[in-house]
Design a protein around this motif. Sequence first.
Motif, PDB file in Angstrom:
ATOM      1  N   THR A   7       0.823  -1.206   0.000  1.00 14.67           N
ATOM      2  CA  THR A   7       0.000   0.000   0.000  1.00 14.67           C
ATOM      3  C   THR A   7       0.858   1.257   0.000  1.00 14.67           C
ATOM      4  OG1 THR A   7      -0.128  -0.088   2.403  1.00 14.67           O
ATOM      5  CG2 THR A   7      -1.904  -1.165   1.172  1.00 14.67           C
ATOM      6  N   THR A   8       2.149   1.068  -0.136  1.00 15.30           N
ATOM      7  CA  THR A   8       3.066   2.189  -0.193  1.00 15.30           C
ATOM      8  C   THR A   8       4.210   1.831  -1.121  1.00 15.30           C
ATOM      9  OG1 THR A   8       4.549   3.617   1.067  1.00 15.30           O
ATOM     10  CG2 THR A   8       4.347   1.346   1.822  1.00 15.30           C
ATOM     11  N   THR A   9       4.827   2.848  -1.712  1.00 20.61           N
ATOM     12  CA  THR A   9       6.025   2.623  -2.521  1.00 20.61           C
ATOM     13  C   THR A   9       7.290   2.954  -1.739  1.00 20.61           C
ATOM     14  OG1 THR A   9       5.917   4.855  -3.446  1.00 20.61           O
ATOM     15  CG2 THR A   9       4.783   3.105  -4.670  1.00 20.61           C
ATOM     16  N   TYR A  10       7.143   3.225  -0.458  1.00 17.82           N
ATOM     17  CA  TYR A  10       8.314   3.494   0.370  1.00 17.82           C
ATOM     18  C   TYR A  10       8.983   2.190   0.785  1.00 17.82           C
ATOM     19  CZ  TYR A  10       7.203   8.439   0.745  1.00 17.82           C
ATOM     20  OH  TYR A  10       6.973   9.762   0.448  1.00 17.82           O
ATOM     21  N   PRO A  11      10.306   2.220   0.968  1.00 17.67           N
ATOM     22  CA  PRO A  11      11.023   0.995   1.340  1.00 17.67           C
ATOM     23  C   PRO A  11      10.476   0.322   2.601  1.00 17.67           C
ATOM     24  CG  PRO A  11      12.572   2.700   0.709  1.00 17.67           C
ATOM     25  CD  PRO A  11      11.232   3.347   0.745  1.00 17.67           C
ATOM     26  N   SER A  12       9.948   1.126   3.529  1.00 19.57           N
ATOM     27  CA  SER A  12       9.452   0.563   4.781  1.00 19.57           C
ATOM     28  C   SER A  12       8.284  -0.401   4.577  1.00 19.57           C
ATOM     29  CB  SER A  12       9.026   1.695   5.721  1.00 19.57           C
ATOM     30  OG  SER A  12       8.010   2.477   5.109  1.00 19.57           O
TER      31      SER A  12
END
Length: 124
Positions: free
Chosen positions: A104-109
């Motif tokens: 649900t995110t494109t961030y590495p986390s």
Amino acid sequence: QVQLVESGGGLVQAGGSLRLSCAASGRTFSRPTMGWFRQAPGMERESVSLIWWSDGSTSYAASVKGRFTISRDNAKNTVYLQMNSLKPEDTAIYYCALKDGVATTTYPSGFNYWGQGTQVTVSS
């Protein structure tokens, strides 16, 4: 134990092409999200391109849109990144990443598993 094995990095002149591959193994994945991040010296890791197994949708960083293409082989749990018209600013370590589920995110986390990274160097 989940393993992401990357291949395909190297040195290329500006305007050239490279193809990265990443094969996932170790368990059965349920509708994973896979893709590529990159990190240049002194910079934060950034999303380059992702593909959602659930529906085949993709995302691209604005800087690579129209030059890079992500694809997958479901049977092999493998994702590819075709990189064309490479520029010196594409130089970075490229990391394969996987989330065992719908990201649900494109961030590495947002990603559970990471490859060891492969160096891409584009000379001017």
